[in-house]
Scaffold this active site. Structure first.
Site, PDB file in Angstrom:
ATOM      1  N   HIS A 134       0.849  -1.189   0.000  1.00 28.04           N
ATOM      2  CA  HIS A 134       0.000   0.000   0.000  1.00 28.04           C
ATOM      3  C   HIS A 134       0.884   1.239   0.000  1.00 28.04           C
ATOM      4  CE1 HIS A 134      -3.843   2.012   1.008  1.00 28.04           C
ATOM      5  NE2 HIS A 134      -3.053   2.895   1.602  1.00 28.04           N
ATOM      6  N   ASP A 156     -13.783   3.652   8.531  1.00 23.84           N
ATOM      7  CA  ASP A 156     -12.693   4.464   7.973  1.00 23.84           C
ATOM      8  C   ASP A 156     -13.198   5.204   6.741  1.00 23.84           C
ATOM      9  OD1 ASP A 156     -10.003   5.422   7.225  1.00 23.84           O
ATOM     10  OD2 ASP A 156     -10.311   4.037   5.554  1.00 23.84           O
ATOM     11  N   ARG A 177     -12.676  13.699   6.334  1.00 22.94           N
ATOM     12  CA  ARG A 177     -11.326  14.292   6.398  1.00 22.94           C
ATOM     13  C   ARG A 177     -10.978  14.980   5.087  1.00 22.94           C
ATOM     14  NH1 ARG A 177      -7.817   9.488   7.272  1.00 22.94           N
ATOM     15  NH2 ARG A 177      -6.102  10.961   7.223  1.00 22.94           N
ATOM     16  N   SER A 199      -6.245   4.809   9.429  1.00 23.01           N
ATOM     17  CA  SER A 199      -6.969   4.594   8.177  1.00 23.01           C
ATOM     18  C   SER A 199      -6.299   3.489   7.352  1.00 23.01           C
ATOM     19  CB  SER A 199      -6.987   5.928   7.409  1.00 23.01           C
ATOM     20  OG  SER A 199      -7.369   5.758   6.089  1.00 23.01           O
ATOM     21  N   LYS A 233      -7.500  -0.839   7.100  1.00 25.19           N
ATOM     22  CA  LYS A 233      -7.867  -1.449   5.814  1.00 25.19           C
ATOM     23  C   LYS A 233      -6.968  -2.639   5.508  1.00 25.19           C
ATOM     24  CE  LYS A 233      -7.817   2.566   3.790  1.00 25.19           C
ATOM     25  NZ  LYS A 233      -8.103   3.890   3.345  1.00 25.19           N
TER      26      LYS A 233
HETATM   27  N1  URA Z   1      -4.400   6.585   2.387  1.00 24.60           N
HETATM   28  C1  URA Z   1      -5.380   6.089   3.194  1.00 24.60           C
HETATM   29  O1  URA Z   1      -5.932   5.017   2.942  1.00 24.60           O
HETATM   30  N2  URA Z   1      -5.744   6.808   4.263  1.00 24.60           N
HETATM   31  C2  URA Z   1      -5.175   7.973   4.581  1.00 24.60           C
HETATM   32  O2  URA Z   1      -5.544   8.554   5.573  1.00 24.60           O
HETATM   33  C3  URA Z   1      -4.149   8.487   3.732  1.00 24.60           C
HETATM   34  C4  URA Z   1      -3.772   7.759   2.636  1.00 24.60           C
END
Ligand code: URA
Length: 444
Positions: free
Chosen positions: A82, A161, A168, A183, A187
């Site tokens: 990621h 999230d 946000r 966040s 995930k």
């Molecule tokens: N990527 C994400 O999934 N969440 C964030 O807060 C910032 C980048």
């Protein structure tokens, strides 16, 4: 404690209990707390922070707000990579086949573009027919069959999230280390991979602006992961100039194919090799980073990585003929050339300004859910450190008929020159390897 008391506590810089954080997330989900109240709390967090325990509790509450994918029976170690978001970052597209060829399973749930950063799912939509939303059953089946799958993030993984992120995005509360860590990690935990590699970016084209903040985010992610039972590897990489040479959807797909053919831009290839080798070492399929890089590099040059990419495209109903003929991807109406204005060396190419120019020609969304133009974007013909002469082409703007003049001006302004030679900047600043994955065995 009611929502007003929770907001007030964070506004005063006090520390929450686990119950308060769980209650806040539940109130947000049930609609008992209004968006403006969650937004007020988010702003208080941006200003006063969350400590490691609070961040861990928030991450846990996000994970528990939805389902967790079960991938233990797909027939191998499952890897997920990621990125915290950048400009021209097409590493995910390339890493899926590279890793699958190298002997691990790749389960990738990706998102769409966010703010100035591009999204892998949008990029894949440039491929005619490519199906970006798989059901959980299709996703798991495909990983079992061909060792890899990519799909857009489903609503049932860490949905809290998703809700908080949407707030946000529109309340200037994205750039907070604990909020980003919660966040991202929630995930990743919900998506069920055995090995998680995070590419934490810093620079003008990233959410973290300094190396120090990137290090702090990387540490927070590793620590929160470990407190929740997941070992996480982090790679910190610079995002001051765009990664590779292309920014925009069709353009980035084409650059991915070039990379998988062994003809990638040096910075893009280097980062892909580094991220993938970290994953292979942590998956236990390669003994060290050097051996992993050698195997990966070989797959770029012997055609196996590209062949695996073709397999991915076909499995997800895309038309693979664009690999031979890129003109089958969405195209711009015109290509405008921007020449260098002086003799010298490229000292900087501001990634954020390049992203702004791409957005102005339609490569990014101006409002949530609005369509994007997949054929437009920016192609860099020079990178930092390259020498230039007046009139030499620096960059191409792929645009439609409306091509705003403003985009050309922004793009020109993104380049800074130096009269003296400039070294290409370091790309990877820190690699922290997580534990080597070992499947738990039940003793008899
Ligand atoms: N990527 C994400 O999934 N969440 C964030 O807060 C910032 C980048």
């Amino acid at each position: 404690m009611n929502i007003i008391e929770i907001i007030d506590k964070k506004r005063r810089g006090l520390t929450h209990t686990e119950e308060e954080i769980a209650a806040l997330v539940k109130m947000m989900e049930s609609g008992q707390a209004q968006d403006y109240q969650i937004s007020a709390w988010l702003m208080a967090v941006c200003i006063n922070g969350l400590d490691m325990e609070e961040t861990t509790w928030l991450t846990k509450a996000f994970v528990e707000s939805g389902k967790q994918l079960e991938l233990s029976d797909v027939g191998g170690v499952v890897v997920d990579k990621h990125s915290t978001g950048g400009v021209g970052d097409k590493t995910t597209l390339a890493l899926i086949p590279m890793l699958a060829v190298a002997g691990v399973k790749v389960a990738k749930l990706s998102g769409r573009g966010l703010g100035f950063t591009g999204g892998t799912i949008d990029k894949l939509e440039a491929i005619p027919g490519f199906q970006v939303s798989l059901t959980t059953a299709e996703f798991v089946k495909q990983i079992r069959q061909i060792g890899m799958a990519i799909s857009s993030q489903t609503q049932d993984l860490a949905p809290a999230d998703g809700k908080m992120y949407a707030l946000r995005d529109v309340t200037a509360t994205v750039e907070s280390i604990p909020l980003i860590a919660a966040s991202v990690i929630s995930k990743k935990i919900a998506a069920g991979a055995d090995v998680i590699v995070l590419d934490i970016k810093y620079g003008t084209g990233a959410f973290m602006h300094t190396l120090e903040d990137a290090k702090s985010l990387a540490y927070t992610c590793r620590e929160v992961g470990s407190r929740l039972g997941k070992s996480i590897s982090t790679v910190i990489s610079a995002m001051n100039q765009p990664l590779g040479c292309s920014i925009g959807h069709s353009l980035e797909v084409i650059e991915t194919v070039q990379l998988l053919r062994g003809e990638g831009a040096p910075d893009l290839e280097m980062l892909c090799l580094r991220l993938a080798s970290v994953a292979l070492v942590c998956a236990g399929v390669q003994p060290n980073l050097e051996a992993a890089e050698e195997a990966l590099r070989a797959s770029l040059h012997d055609g196996t990585a590209l062949e695996k990419f073709r397999e991915l495209v076909i499995a997800q109903k895309g038309d693979p003929y664009f690999i031979q003929d890129p003109a089958l991807l969405p195209q711009p109406d015109k290509v405008l050339m921007i020449p260098a204005s002086q003799t010298g060396y490229i000292a900087n190419i501001d990634a954020l300004e390049v992203a702004k120019a791409a957005k102005l020609v339609g490569a990014g969304r101006l409002t949530k859910g609005s369509p994007i133009n997949l054929g437009v974007g920016v192609l860099l013909r020079k990178k930092v450190g390259d020498s230039v002469r007046p009139g030499e082409i620096l960059v191409e703007l792929y645009a439609d008929e409306r091509a705003p003049k403003e985009a050309m001006e922004v793009l020109k302004g993104a380049f800074t020159y130096s009269a003296n030679p400039v070294e290409s900047p370091a790309l990877v600043d820190e690699v922290m390897l997580g534990d080597v994955f070992q499947r738990a065995t039940t003793s008899v």
